[in-house]
Design a protein around this motif. Sequence first.
Motif, PDB file in Angstrom:
ATOM      1  N   ASP A 186       3.422 -12.560  -1.531  1.00 25.81           N
ATOM      2  CA  ASP A 186       3.692 -11.994  -2.845  1.00 25.81           C
ATOM      3  C   ASP A 186       3.208 -10.548  -2.882  1.00 25.81           C
ATOM      4  O   ASP A 186       2.006 -10.283  -2.975  1.00 25.81           O
ATOM      5  N   MET A 187       4.144  -9.607  -2.834  1.00 26.88           N
ATOM      6  CA  MET A 187       3.773  -8.198  -2.786  1.00 26.88           C
ATOM      7  C   MET A 187       3.431  -7.638  -4.170  1.00 26.88           C
ATOM      8  O   MET A 187       2.996  -6.495  -4.273  1.00 26.88           O
ATOM      9  N   VAL A 188       3.616  -8.425  -5.224  1.00 30.32           N
ATOM     10  CA  VAL A 188       3.168  -7.977  -6.549  1.00 30.32           C
ATOM     11  C   VAL A 188       1.644  -7.966  -6.613  1.00 30.32           C
ATOM     12  O   VAL A 188       1.043  -7.104  -7.264  1.00 30.32           O
ATOM     13  N   THR A 189       1.012  -8.904  -5.936  1.00 28.79           N
ATOM     14  CA  THR A 189      -0.451  -8.989  -5.975  1.00 28.79           C
ATOM     15  C   THR A 189      -1.094  -8.497  -4.682  1.00 28.79           C
ATOM     16  O   THR A 189      -2.313  -8.544  -4.556  1.00 28.79           O
ATOM     17  N   ALA A 190      -0.301  -8.035  -3.713  1.00 29.18           N
ATOM     18  CA  ALA A 190      -0.855  -7.537  -2.455  1.00 29.18           C
ATOM     19  C   ALA A 190      -1.510  -6.174  -2.671  1.00 29.18           C
ATOM     20  O   ALA A 190      -1.075  -5.381  -3.516  1.00 29.18           O
ATOM     21  N   ILE A 191      -2.543  -5.895  -1.915  1.00 30.78           N
ATOM     22  CA  ILE A 191      -3.250  -4.611  -2.003  1.00 30.78           C
ATOM     23  C   ILE A 191      -2.604  -3.632  -1.026  1.00 30.78           C
ATOM     24  O   ILE A 191      -2.584  -3.866   0.180  1.00 30.78           O
ATOM     25  N   ARG A 192      -2.055  -2.554  -1.564  1.00 29.17           N
ATOM     26  CA  ARG A 192      -1.361  -1.554  -0.754  1.00 29.17           C
ATOM     27  C   ARG A 192      -1.801  -0.151  -1.188  1.00 29.17           C
ATOM     28  O   ARG A 192      -2.355   0.046  -2.269  1.00 29.17           O
ATOM     29  N   SER A 193      -1.502   0.814  -0.337  1.00 33.55           N
ATOM     30  CA  SER A 193      -1.796   2.203  -0.684  1.00 33.55           C
ATOM     31  C   SER A 193      -0.807   2.673  -1.744  1.00 33.55           C
ATOM     32  O   SER A 193       0.404   2.606  -1.535  1.00 33.55           O
ATOM     33  N   PRO A 194      -1.293   3.155  -2.898  1.00 34.69           N
ATOM     34  CA  PRO A 194      -0.376   3.499  -3.996  1.00 34.69           C
ATOM     35  C   PRO A 194       0.298   4.850  -3.883  1.00 34.69           C
ATOM     36  O   PRO A 194       1.079   5.217  -4.760  1.00 34.69           O
ATOM     37  N   GLY A 195       0.001   5.620  -2.825  1.00 31.78           N
ATOM     38  CA  GLY A 195       0.630   6.925  -2.715  1.00 31.78           C
ATOM     39  C   GLY A 195       0.280   7.815  -3.892  1.00 31.78           C
ATOM     40  O   GLY A 195      -0.889   7.982  -4.247  1.00 31.78           O
ATOM     41  N   SER A 196       1.312   8.366  -4.547  1.00 36.95           N
ATOM     42  CA  SER A 196       1.094   9.347  -5.619  1.00 36.95           C
ATOM     43  C   SER A 196       1.187   8.761  -7.016  1.00 36.95           C
ATOM     44  O   SER A 196       1.189   9.525  -7.989  1.00 36.95           O
ATOM     45  N   HIS A 248      -9.388  -0.293  -4.183  1.00 38.64           N
ATOM     46  CA  HIS A 248     -10.118  -0.852  -3.049  1.00 38.64           C
ATOM     47  C   HIS A 248     -10.262   0.215  -1.961  1.00 38.64           C
ATOM     48  O   HIS A 248      -9.294   0.892  -1.609  1.00 38.64           O
ATOM     49  N   PHE A 249     -11.482   0.324  -1.439  1.00 39.89           N
ATOM     50  CA  PHE A 249     -11.785   1.316  -0.418  1.00 39.89           C
ATOM     51  C   PHE A 249     -12.363   0.618   0.810  1.00 39.89           C
ATOM     52  O   PHE A 249     -12.917  -0.486   0.702  1.00 39.89           O
ATOM     53  N   PRO A 250     -12.252   1.232   1.969  1.00 36.18           N
ATOM     54  CA  PRO A 250     -12.838   0.617   3.167  1.00 36.18           C
ATOM     55  C   PRO A 250     -14.325   0.352   2.991  1.00 36.18           C
ATOM     56  O   PRO A 250     -15.008   1.031   2.216  1.00 36.18           O
ATOM     57  N   ALA A 251     -14.800  -0.656   3.704  1.00 37.39           N
ATOM     58  CA  ALA A 251     -16.211  -1.038   3.590  1.00 37.39           C
ATOM     59  C   ALA A 251     -17.113   0.156   3.903  1.00 37.39           C
ATOM     60  O   ALA A 251     -16.907   0.871   4.887  1.00 37.39           O
ATOM     61  N   GLY A 252     -18.078   0.368   3.049  1.00 40.60           N
ATOM     62  CA  GLY A 252     -19.034   1.451   3.254  1.00 40.60           C
ATOM     63  C   GLY A 252     -18.600   2.790   2.708  1.00 40.60           C
ATOM     64  O   GLY A 252     -19.382   3.750   2.739  1.00 40.60           O
ATOM     65  N   SER A 253     -17.369   2.905   2.207  1.00 38.32           N
ATOM     66  CA  SER A 253     -16.902   4.188   1.670  1.00 38.32           C
ATOM     67  C   SER A 253     -16.877   4.130   0.154  1.00 38.32           C
ATOM     68  O   SER A 253     -17.007   3.071  -0.454  1.00 38.32           O
ATOM     69  N   GLU A 254     -16.696   5.270  -0.469  1.00 40.87           N
ATOM     70  CA  GLU A 254     -16.683   5.368  -1.921  1.00 40.87           C
ATOM     71  C   GLU A 254     -15.558   6.298  -2.330  1.00 40.87           C
ATOM     72  O   GLU A 254     -14.948   6.975  -1.485  1.00 40.87           O
ATOM     73  N   PRO A 255     -15.213   6.330  -3.616  1.00 34.55           N
ATOM     74  CA  PRO A 255     -14.092   7.170  -4.053  1.00 34.55           C
ATOM     75  C   PRO A 255     -14.263   8.624  -3.637  1.00 34.55           C
ATOM     76  O   PRO A 255     -15.334   9.212  -3.785  1.00 34.55           O
ATOM     77  N   ASN A 256     -13.185   9.197  -3.124  1.00 36.41           N
ATOM     78  CA  ASN A 256     -13.176  10.598  -2.732  1.00 36.41           C
ATOM     79  C   ASN A 256     -11.844  11.213  -3.132  1.00 36.41           C
ATOM     80  O   ASN A 256     -11.005  10.564  -3.767  1.00 36.41           O
ATOM     81  N   LEU A 257     -11.632  12.456  -2.769  1.00 36.00           N
ATOM     82  CA  LEU A 257     -10.438  13.175  -3.213  1.00 36.00           C
ATOM     83  C   LEU A 257      -9.146  12.562  -2.688  1.00 36.00           C
ATOM     84  O   LEU A 257      -8.084  12.731  -3.289  1.00 36.00           O
ATOM     85  N   LEU A 279      -4.016  10.600  -3.518  1.00 40.93           N
ATOM     86  CA  LEU A 279      -2.833  10.597  -2.651  1.00 40.93           C
ATOM     87  C   LEU A 279      -2.645   9.259  -1.962  1.00 40.93           C
ATOM     88  O   LEU A 279      -1.885   9.166  -0.992  1.00 40.93           O
ATOM     89  N   GLY A 280      -3.331   8.229  -2.444  1.00 40.75           N
ATOM     90  CA  GLY A 280      -3.154   6.901  -1.874  1.00 40.75           C
ATOM     91  C   GLY A 280      -4.276   6.482  -0.963  1.00 40.75           C
ATOM     92  O   GLY A 280      -4.100   5.550  -0.167  1.00 40.75           O
ATOM     93  N   GLY A 281      -5.443   7.127  -1.058  1.00 39.68           N
ATOM     94  CA  GLY A 281      -6.557   6.809  -0.182  1.00 39.68           C
ATOM     95  C   GLY A 281      -7.342   5.579  -0.574  1.00 39.68           C
ATOM     96  O   GLY A 281      -8.391   5.319   0.003  1.00 39.68           O
ATOM     97  N   GLY A 282      -6.875   4.812  -1.537  1.00 42.89           N
ATOM     98  CA  GLY A 282      -7.514   3.552  -1.924  1.00 42.89           C
ATOM     99  C   GLY A 282      -6.442   2.526  -2.234  1.00 42.89           C
ATOM    100  O   GLY A 282      -5.379   2.853  -2.752  1.00 42.89           O
ATOM    101  N   GLY A 283      -6.679   1.264  -1.904  1.00 43.94           N
ATOM    102  CA  GLY A 283      -5.691   0.227  -2.118  1.00 43.94           C
ATOM    103  C   GLY A 283      -5.594  -0.192  -3.579  1.00 43.94           C
ATOM    104  O   GLY A 283      -6.573  -0.136  -4.321  1.00 43.94           O
ATOM    105  N   ALA A 284      -4.399  -0.644  -3.989  1.00 43.43           N
ATOM    106  CA  ALA A 284      -4.183  -1.108  -5.360  1.00 43.43           C
ATOM    107  C   ALA A 284      -3.064  -2.130  -5.377  1.00 43.43           C
ATOM    108  O   ALA A 284      -2.281  -2.240  -4.426  1.00 43.43           O
ATOM    109  N   ARG A 285      -2.986  -2.907  -6.478  1.00 40.57           N
ATOM    110  CA  ARG A 285      -1.971  -3.948  -6.654  1.00 40.57           C
ATOM    111  C   ARG A 285      -0.906  -3.479  -7.635  1.00 40.57           C
ATOM    112  O   ARG A 285      -1.212  -2.795  -8.610  1.00 40.57           O
ATOM    113  N   LEU A 286       0.330  -3.887  -7.372  1.00 38.36           N
ATOM    114  CA  LEU A 286       1.435  -3.488  -8.238  1.00 38.36           C
ATOM    115  C   LEU A 286       1.224  -3.972  -9.667  1.00 38.36           C
ATOM    116  O   LEU A 286       1.465  -3.221 -10.621  1.00 38.36           O
TER     117      LEU A 286
END
Length: 773
Positions: free
Chosen positions: A331-341, A424-433, A437-444
């Motif tokens: 189910d790609m509606v709930t899958a975590i993907r890079s949201p781009g812009s 969602h960000f890789p383990a050990g990382s935190e929000p950055n710039l 541009l899609g550097g964190g995962g999100a659900r549709l």
Amino acid sequence: MRKPLRWRHRYLFVVLPLILLLGIWLADRLWPLPLSQANPARVVVAVDGTPLWRFADENGIWRYPVTVSDVSPRYLEALINYEDRWFWDHPGINLLSIIRAAWQDLLSGKVISGGSTLTMQVARLLDPHPRTLGGKVRQVWRALQLEWYLSKEQILTLYLNRAPFGGTLQGVGAASWVYLGKSPQQLSYAEAALLAVLPQAPSRLRPDRWPERAQAARNKVLMRMAEQAVWEPQQVKESLEEPVWLAPRQMPQLAPLLSRYLVSRSKAQKITTTLDAPLQRQLEELALNWKAQLPPRSSLAILVVDHITMEVRGWVGSVDINDQSRFGHVDMVTAIRSPGSVLKPFAYALALDDGLIHPTSLLQDVPRRFGDYRPGNFDTGFHGPVSMSEALVRSLNLPAVQVLEAYGPKRFAAQLRNVGLDLHFPAGSEPNLSLILGGGGARLDQIVAAYSAFARHGRAAQLRLQPGQPLVERPLMSAGAAWIIRRVLAGEAQPQPDATLPVVVPLAWKTGTSYGYRDAWAIGINPRYLIGIWTGRPDSTPVAGQFGTGSAIPLLNQVNNLLQASSAVQKARLPVDPRPASVSEGKICWPGGQNLAAGDNNCRRRLTSWLLENSQPPTLEAPGQEGVQGARKVVWLDDNGKQVAADCPGAKQQTISLWPLPLEPWLPASERRSARLPPVSEQCPPQQKDEVTPLLLLGVREGAILKRLPGELRLALRLSAQGGQGKRWWFLNGEPVGDNSNGIALDLVKPGAYQVLALDEAGQIAAAHFTLQ
């Protein structure tokens, strides 16, 4: 001698009933009613009751749970008067019926009538038994238990849901939807009679296989209704003329992935959703039609939400659940993907509320480096000075990063998390710039829910999948900021009078493309619905040439056309979105970003803009970029209009609005600092250092490892430089190469380590080390 006998008889009269009651109590404990199931059949239905998907029990049986009030009174009349006229009066068994049936069987030498009440039929359905004397006793016992523990309505409800209707169907609800394609509440007289008689011989009377048999049995019920004066003779006559003909039965096969998602979160046997069954069917057909256009192993997801009520109307989690090559079960509606812009509108809206920018603020689409992070644009070029509205419409990356840098990436992520969009960000990382541009995962589903803020006056609401869910919303931005961003996304960034401004906003949309062409997104807001589209490969492998505008927007437009294909009455009821009182029209000047009087030489370009709370923040600086200076420069001039030091005799202060220094390469000669700043006095020059634009190297990154194409002996590498001052000189491993231009083309043959270096007239150096394998 008789007296003791009388006492003994009295003793027996007291003890025997106690023994009998104790025996009944013990039997009830030893053989309780089997009412519960370890793995009951379950069904997921649309908002109108249409079954979407079914989950069978351990025996492969599926049901559509109903209550007495969910069934047409015509069916109940036909069932009770044909099967058990005294149902509401007897204690579970009808001795007269049993005696009559036994007498008929003896006279004919075969079974003519069973004499079973509806309660006894329910007992047999709950606890199947052989057709022997012992089995009959067991059935009677179960019937008495049912009457003791349950009301007549509860017993009837058990029959409605357990009666067999052929194959794997049980219950009048499932039979009505599968055989007739309608709710059991909407049965005609003929249909009610048909369904009332089918459980007598469900395999032999199946209307989809044996319509003649089914019709004969149905007519028998109709005649009984006429004989007993239950239905009017004229109605029975008309029903007898109605033929029984059914197409092969169709099991519910809609919204399988959403159904699986809801079943995993609920234990109910019937789960009612907010889905619109006809729309869901259209969306799934649309997805299947798109299947041939998608690259191999690619899938898609579609989400449609009514942003007035936040009820989900359509949910397509994959292109085809049966296509394993495309991971149709994911189910790609709930899958975590890079949201781009697709997160950029939120950054601009929050910056509007923070007073950092306005819709026509001057932003810098120029090469920049943030430590090891050097973002670029999708088209690989840069456009120099752009407004916020233009940057959002064209989805330019560098202006979005500039705004997020000023607002703060951690603060931005926290604001989105507060309304349910959890990045969602890789383990050990935190929000950055990079998150803009899609550097964190999100659900549709969470992205679409957050986009509701642009349609709900700044308040983002959670999706509602079931009618009973409460509407939960939280403020994300002001109503004015939401209105401005929605209008920009709808192509209405240019202010116009209220008399000509459409109050029903056309389709507003935003695309997104993740790094490596792995995900293509399109989020739309039309006058009534939110539309979310995703395409890509569920296994996250790249798809060359897949991007939001080319891959997701065409599908978004088709979904929008489906939703807009409504009657004129519905269109007249579309919600309006008038201009909030906090939004007004204003004029501002570049490069300063604020309004100036007519004729002011510092107004190099005048623009009309929507303003939030009439705020005109100055041009946003880009902190951390070497050589950057604000748009307002204070100089001291002598009587001849030349620049002098502040302590020179007769020096007069003057403020000159200058374009930010990094924009110099994109400005006409008349707008550059060399033309805008007065000449320097030789007698009393100002004590300041000349400012130059930073020099950046484009085409290869520091530490990059390059490989030649298979079968190729050479690697053609094109490099360019942006910014800087004057001519450029190029060096490869310390040796001069190329001419004095902004770019060079290298033809590399020998593997090994290389260093490329660019030098400008101001002495600035831009260099990169790379390896050729």
